[in-house]
Write a protein that holds these residues in place. Sequence first.
Motif, mmCIF file in Angstrom:
data_model
loop_
_atom_site.group_PDB
_atom_site.id
_atom_site.type_symbol
_atom_site.label_atom_id
_atom_site.label_comp_id
_atom_site.label_asym_id
_atom_site.label_seq_id
_atom_site.Cartn_x
_atom_site.Cartn_y
_atom_site.Cartn_z
ATOM 1 N N GLY A 33 0.827 -1.206 0.000
ATOM 2 C CA GLY A 33 0.000 0.000 0.000
ATOM 3 C C GLY A 33 0.859 1.252 0.000
ATOM 4 N N LEU A 34 1.877 1.265 0.858
ATOM 5 C CA LEU A 34 2.770 2.426 0.914
ATOM 6 C C LEU A 34 3.523 2.607 -0.394
ATOM 7 N N GLN A 35 3.952 1.495 -0.952
ATOM 8 C CA GLN A 35 4.704 1.569 -2.202
ATOM 9 C C GLN A 35 3.828 2.085 -3.332
ATOM 10 N N MET A 65 15.436 4.865 -4.944
ATOM 11 C CA MET A 65 16.511 3.990 -4.447
ATOM 12 C C MET A 65 16.213 3.464 -3.054
ATOM 13 N N GLY A 66 15.135 3.945 -2.443
ATOM 14 C CA GLY A 66 14.793 3.484 -1.101
ATOM 15 C C GLY A 66 15.674 4.059 -0.026
ATOM 16 N N PHE A 87 13.207 9.069 2.955
ATOM 17 C CA PHE A 87 12.295 9.306 1.839
ATOM 18 C C PHE A 87 11.253 8.187 1.820
ATOM 19 N N SER A 88 10.148 8.461 1.133
ATOM 20 C CA SER A 88 9.002 7.558 1.252
ATOM 21 C C SER A 88 9.321 6.155 0.714
ATOM 22 N N GLY A 89 10.238 6.072 -0.224
ATOM 23 C CA GLY A 89 10.553 4.758 -0.786
ATOM 24 C C GLY A 89 11.057 3.785 0.265
ATOM 25 N N PHE A 90 11.806 4.311 1.210
ATOM 26 C CA PHE A 90 12.379 3.452 2.251
ATOM 27 C C PHE A 90 11.284 2.855 3.126
ATOM 28 N N ILE A 91 10.378 3.733 3.578
ATOM 29 C CA ILE A 91 9.333 3.215 4.463
ATOM 30 C C ILE A 91 8.354 2.306 3.725
ATOM 31 N N ALA A 105 18.134 -5.537 -6.798
ATOM 32 C CA ALA A 105 17.469 -4.703 -7.792
ATOM 33 C C ALA A 105 17.490 -3.247 -7.365
ATOM 34 N N ILE A 106 17.411 -3.020 -6.064
ATOM 35 C CA ILE A 106 17.416 -1.633 -5.593
ATOM 36 C C ILE A 106 18.777 -0.990 -5.869
ATOM 37 N N VAL A 107 19.818 -1.800 -5.795
ATOM 38 C CA VAL A 107 21.149 -1.281 -6.127
ATOM 39 C C VAL A 107 21.218 -0.904 -7.610
ATOM 40 N N ILE A 108 20.622 -1.740 -8.450
ATOM 41 C CA ILE A 108 20.615 -1.405 -9.882
ATOM 42 C C ILE A 108 19.853 -0.099 -10.096
ATOM 43 N N THR A 109 18.748 0.038 -9.357
ATOM 44 C CA THR A 109 17.988 1.283 -9.446
ATOM 45 C C THR A 109 18.913 2.473 -9.217
ATOM 46 N N ALA A 110 19.714 2.379 -8.170
ATOM 47 C CA ALA A 110 20.630 3.480 -7.876
ATOM 48 C C ALA A 110 21.496 3.778 -9.085
ATOM 49 N N SER A 111 21.949 2.733 -9.772
ATOM 50 C CA SER A 111 22.870 2.981 -10.881
ATOM 51 C C SER A 111 22.178 3.734 -12.013
ATOM 52 N N TYR A 112 20.946 3.333 -12.370
ATOM 53 C CA TYR A 112 20.370 4.047 -13.516
ATOM 54 C C TYR A 112 19.854 5.428 -13.142
ATOM 55 N N ILE A 113 19.429 5.572 -11.890
ATOM 56 C CA ILE A 113 18.962 6.906 -11.492
ATOM 57 C C ILE A 113 20.144 7.881 -11.432
#
Lengths: 504, 481
Positions: free
Chosen positions: A332-334, A386-387, A391-395, A430-438
Amino acid sequence: MEMGFPILSIITLTPFAAGVLLLLFPAERKREIRITALAAASLTLILSVVAYVSYDMEKAGYQFVEKFTWVDTLGISYYVGVDGISLPMVLLTGMVMFTGVLISWGIDDRPREFFAFLFILATGVFGVFVALDLFHLFFFYEIAVFPMYLLIAIWGWKETREYAAMKLTLYLFIGSVLALVGMLAMYFISGLGTFDMIALENADFSFAFQKFWFPFVFFGFAVLAGIFPFHNWSPDGHVAAPTAVSMFHAGVLMKLGAFAALRVGVMLLPEGARFWLPLIIFLALINVIYGAFVAMMQRDFKYVIGFSSVSHMGLVILGVATLNPQGITGAGLQMFSHGAMTALFFACVGIVYDRAHTRDIPSLGGMASKLPFVTVAFIIGGLVSMGMPGFSGFIAELPILIGLWNAGSVTSEYFIAPYYTWIVIIAVVAIVITASYILRAVHRVFFGEMPVEFEGHISQSTWRDKIAIVMLAVVLVALGVFPGLMAPLISTGAENVMAVLGGM
Amino acid sequence: MSIANFHPNDLLAILPELALVVLAGVIMTMDIVLAENRKRLLGLTTAVGSFVIIAAAVIFSQPNGELIWGGMISNDMVAFIFRLVFIFAGGITALLSVDVKGVAHKGDYYAIILGAVVGMCFMALAADIIMLYLAVETTGIAGYVLAGYVHRSSRSAEAGLKYFLFGAATSAVMLYGLSLVYGFTGETNLTAIASVLASGKVGISVILASAILILVGVGFKIAIVPFHFWAPDVYEGAPTPVTGFISTAAKTAGFAVLIRVFITGLTASEYWLPILVALAALTMTIGNLLALAQKNIKRLLAYSSIAHAGYALVAFVALSELGVAATVFYLMVYVITNLAAFGVVILVSRSGAGEEIAGYAGMSRRSPYLALAMLVAFLSLAGMPPLAGFFGKFYVFAAAMKAGLVWLALVGVLNAIIGLYYYLVVLKVVYVSPPQEGALAIEVPRAYSFALVILSVGIVLLGTAASPWFEWALSAAQGIF
């Protein structure tokens, strides 16, 4: 059942009424058309905020309920109400609608039709999120999907719009009609003679029935959530759509799919959900990884965001598939966080594209000097994506991962139970990959040298653009810093889901 | 239900038909009396007269479910709804004809439309196979004349001839089927036939043979596969208002006969049902697939109308109250929607843009409201909410699912996707393609905008407040089971 101020009906129907009203304006009164659109969007946003803050969390459950008979003989009613999961979605839709109007101010080709179709779509979206009746849900689901075709085909990116619009429409409709057949099967087999979803939750469908029909309903709706391998329409659609439509599309519509898959698929056919769980988790995991890798490979700025949505929606589906309170709260949060984040991303991309007329990442650069607001907003969106803690992604992502971890110990009768640890690890990668493209996108687009051909062409963002992106960015940060603004609400919704799922 | 003796109220029961005949006489007289420059009144009078007759019918001719006129006529709700639909379609067709070259100023054209409507009304009313056949022929002959009305146009003449040849041949086959029924049961009244069949005295092969033979005639009327070959050519060649009329009212009348013959009469459904189920699936699929390739809007609508007959048949083969109600409701929706679509086609043809889909390019920039009417009509045909077509399809698929025909419902929903595709392709031309050089706004005379507004409002009304209309259809269905 309380029957106070019909706030949900007003939220749902205001955009539609405004859309019809707009169609009556003379086409050349573009200024008045825009102002009316903004007024309607503001009203809707204000009402969504009012609904959000006046929801009673102590009582939880469905609130602001309204019920009217629609088609008596078939037990169809106009039946609305919101719980902790759907209410944030209503707020999100209100926000995206408001910011979408601001971002679309510059549309000069038939703005009357543009806003009318966009608002009809918004009514469909609201209608699904507040639906407590299966027919009601489907009715508005279809309303939410077809304007998309026109919005993309008419106002989209010339290169791919016709192809992308048709592809999107056909994918989504194939999904939705299969879901319809599944819903009709539920209606007739239950023998209750009603489409009331709360009544159908207690229909006691046989395991064989649930096993057979669950895929129709779940995957039928999950097509709109972009589940692998039915995700193909989504990046093409995002890229071809005009900015506000991309925002709506990735920000809200994909949640519609996840929400309906949860509300109808998982909550009405829980045994079926348990049976198909391993497949869903497997597919969602592919979403997460594959989406992230493909996003990394893109040169087109908008495709990066498009595929990042595929990846992030995978996390939502993973959260749903945990079938435990942490995971569903996280989902739900996501949904909310990703909705606001991706709307922000598309707004930023749109602002850059409007000025540079290209989205090719290697040929962009140095935008930060001219578009500081956009740069900061994009970075905030990136940190959410990137979570990052704060920031909201983390929670949002943390509870999903915790839920997944826990799911292993609970669903021990399944063969995938020992592998949940690995699923969590893969999702984290996957979250690490997110960091790379962002980070690559931030670096290449906003920093570095501005190419010579852009010198003098890049104008400041307008105050309307600023209001829109600031609003979305503030929400993302606020939610990250004060998760209490939303997390407890959503966990009441998750408990509601758990009550239906029973002894998990 | 009993065969009542004559009663003055029986005249009231057929008041709409009597009034239609009188109206036709008035039109013919006006044709002689009116000056040439005032002949536009002919169409307007036909339309207004039809709407007045609808109002009168609702007030004076409410059905009582009895067999009257010596058992020839069944004064029930099914007939009542169908008749109102036919008269409505006739009135709208007249309204949509008032500015169409070749037909607009001809009194006999409107009189023949009214004659066809009378024939259709009796098709729906018929409780006896003799009455039924007479009504079918009345409608048919009027239809052939209308299709070939503009006899100086070779396309129209060809359409009329083709329609006639197919119609005459299939109705002869149907007559043979009816004679078999009479020969083996000794009855002409459908209810009486049903009770003879129920006694088991008639052999299976006879029932099956007569059902198939009758189906040939009915299948032609409703244009289902494999009796659909005439439809695209006739639809393309006939004057456009006539195409609208044939594709809506005549098709609906065919369904009225289907309901009469196969539900009231040949009740031994186990013999013919599998055939109809298969034809429903084939009709939807073939109609939709062939529509994909069309470049001419009238041909496209012809194939789409074949597909729509398939959907209506899906509900019919459920052979339940819900099924018949869904069929009736679907046809109401289809008539309103398709008339709106043809209304737009007529206006575009009048403007000189022709009948090729390419001629619709940029219509949304030239005539935004006409484009909107087309959007409403086409999305309703595609089954999108909040438009009438959505509820229509929903009831159809619900009826099929209730009858356990899951596979047929799946074939149906997948067909709906194909349908959506080609409707969207047309809408894409209307909304996305740039207008041709020098294309002006399309002229919309007031009669046409009035008709299109009524139809569009009707489409939205049936798509949101569908309940009363559906309850109405359901009460009709309950009357015949």
